[in-house]
Design a protein around this motif. Structure first.
Motif, PDB file in Angstrom:
ATOM      1  N   THR A  41      23.882   9.241  55.472  1.00  0.00           N
ATOM      2  CA  THR A  41      22.504   9.189  55.957  1.00  0.00           C
ATOM      3  C   THR A  41      21.518   9.427  54.818  1.00  0.00           C
ATOM      4  OG1 THR A  41      23.159   9.955  58.161  1.00  0.00           O
ATOM      5  CG2 THR A  41      20.856  10.226  57.552  1.00  0.00           C
ATOM      6  N   SER A  59      19.770   7.269  59.788  1.00  0.00           N
ATOM      7  CA  SER A  59      20.832   7.820  60.634  1.00  0.00           C
ATOM      8  C   SER A  59      21.191   6.875  61.767  1.00  0.00           C
ATOM      9  CB  SER A  59      20.419   9.188  61.184  1.00  0.00           C
ATOM     10  OG  SER A  59      19.318   9.080  62.074  1.00  0.00           O
ATOM     11  N   GLN A 101      27.413  11.904  64.325  1.00  0.00           N
ATOM     12  CA  GLN A 101      26.177  11.121  64.296  1.00  0.00           C
ATOM     13  C   GLN A 101      25.508  11.037  65.663  1.00  0.00           C
ATOM     14  OE1 GLN A 101      27.863   7.604  62.605  1.00  0.00           O
ATOM     15  NE2 GLN A 101      27.942   8.468  60.542  1.00  0.00           N
ATOM     16  N   ASN A 109      16.546  15.182  62.266  1.00  0.00           N
ATOM     17  CA  ASN A 109      16.839  15.394  60.848  1.00  0.00           C
ATOM     18  C   ASN A 109      15.890  16.374  60.168  1.00  0.00           C
ATOM     19  OD1 ASN A 109      19.089  13.436  60.097  1.00  0.00           O
ATOM     20  ND2 ASN A 109      17.697  12.100  61.212  1.00  0.00           N
TER      21      ASN A 109
END
Length: 292
Positions: A41, A59, A101, A109
Motif C-alpha cells: 500500500t 489500498s 486488507q 489509513n
C-alpha cells in the motif's frame, strides 16, 4: 464398496496435517499478511510520505489486485486432487494479505484506526456464523475431512474470516488499549499456550482447540510484524520491506522442505477417524480384518 474402490479425491485430505511445520509457517504467513500488505500500500501510494488520501486509493487498488490473485490461486487449489504444499501455502500467504486488507479498508489509513470495536464485533460474528453454517451443513469442522469441494469451500471461507477477525482483534488490543506491539505479542503467545495446554492435558475437543489457536495466531503474527517493522509503540523499526522479505524467504524455504519431504501428509487413519468421512462403510480396522 471398499477402501480400494474409492477415488483419489475421496481418499486424500486437501489440507496439511497439523504439525510443528504447520504452526511455524502459519505464524510466518500471518506476519507477512500484516507487513507486506502495509508495504504494498505504501509503495503504491508513493512512499512513506504519502498522504492519507493517496494511501486510501492505493489500498483499494492493492486489495482488488490481491483478490484477483487469490481467486486464481484458489482455482488452482480446487483443481488439485490432493494436498500440494506449494499451492496450499501460496493461498495462505495471499489470503493473509486479503484478510488484512479487507479489515484495513474499514479501519482507514490514518494514524489512529477507526471503528475498531464495531469491526471486531462484526468480524467475530461473521466467524461464528461461518463455523455454524459449516457444522450445520457438514456436521464436522475437522481439518482431517477436507475431501469434498463443499467442505473445501467452507474451509477457505473460514480461513479468510479468521484472518480478518485476527487483524481486527490484534489492532483493537494494540491500538485501542494502547498495550504496545510487544505486549500484545506476548499476550497472544500466552493465550495460545493456554489453548495448547488445554488440548494436551484436558479433554477439550481437538478440532475446537485447533480453530481457537488458528484464530489467535493471526493477531500474534500481526503483532510480531508490527513489533519488528513499526516505529514507536514498542516497535523495532526494521521497516515493512526488510521484515516482509525475510519472512517470505523463510516461508519459501520451509515450503520447499514440505514439497520435497512431505512430512505433513495426513495419515489415512486420521482421515478415517472422523465417522463423517465414511458413514456408509464399516470401521476401517474391521474392514481390513474382513479382507484378510
Amino acid at each position: 464398496m471398499n477402501l480400494r474402490q474409492m477415488t483419489a479425491r475421496e481418499m486424500l485430505n486437501k489440507v496439511p496435517e497439523v504439525t510443528l511445520y504447520f504452526w511455524v509457517i502459519k505464524c510466518l504467513c500471518t506476519t507477512i499478511g500484516e507487513t507486506f500488505s502495509d508495504n504494498l500500500t505504501t509503495t503504491w501510494a508513493g512512499g512513506d510520505n504519502a498522504s492519507v488520501h493517496a494511501l486510501d486509493v492505493a489500498s483499494v487498488k492493492v486489495m482488488l489486485i490481491t483478490i484477483v490473485v487469490l481467486v486464481v490461486l484458489l482455482g488452482v487449489q480446487f483443481a488439485q486432487k490432493r494436498y500440494v504444499a506449494t499451492v496450499y501455502w501460496a493461498n495462505i500467504v495471499v489470503i493473509s494479505l486479503v484478510g488484512t486488507q479487507i479489515t484495513d479498508q474499514f479501519e482507514g489509513n490514518g494514524d489512529q484506526p477507526n471503528n475498531l470495536w464495531a469491526i471486531t464485533i462484526v468480524s467475530v460474528t461473521l466467524l461464528v456464523a461461518v463455523f455454524f453454517v459449516w457444522w450445520f451443513v457438514e456436521r464436522t469442522l475437522s481439518m482431517h475431512s477436507i475431501r469434498t469441494y463443499r467442505r473445501e469451500a467452507f474451509y477457505w471461507l473460514a480461513i479468510l474470516v479468521t484472518f480478518a477477525t485476527g487483524t481486527a482483534v490484534g489492532d483493537l488490543i494494540a491500538e485501542k488499549f494502547s498495550l504496545g506491539y510487544l505486549t500484545t505479542l506476548l499476550l497472544f503467545v500466552a493465550v495460545i499456550a493456554v489453548i495448547a495446554a488445554a488440548w494436551r492435558f484436558t479433554t477439550v475437543n481437538g478440532v475446537l482447540a485447533f480453530w481457537l489457536a488458528y484464530v489467535m495466531t493471526r493477531p500474534l503474527g500481526a503483532s510480531t510484524g508490527d513489533f519488528l517493522s513499526q516505529q514507536g509503540n514498542q516497535g523495532l523499526n526494521l521497516g515493512t520491506t526488510v521484515t516482509s522479505y525475510i519472512f517470505l524467504a523463510v516461508i519459501v524455504a520451509f515450503v520447499a522442505i514440505l514439497q520435497v519431504r512431505k512430512p505433513d501428509i495426513t495419515p489415512v487413519e486420521l482421515v478415517y477417524a472422523d465417522p463423517i468421512n465414511h458413514p456408509h462403510l464399516p470401521h476401517p480396522h474391521l474392514h481390513h480384518d474382513a479382507d484378510a
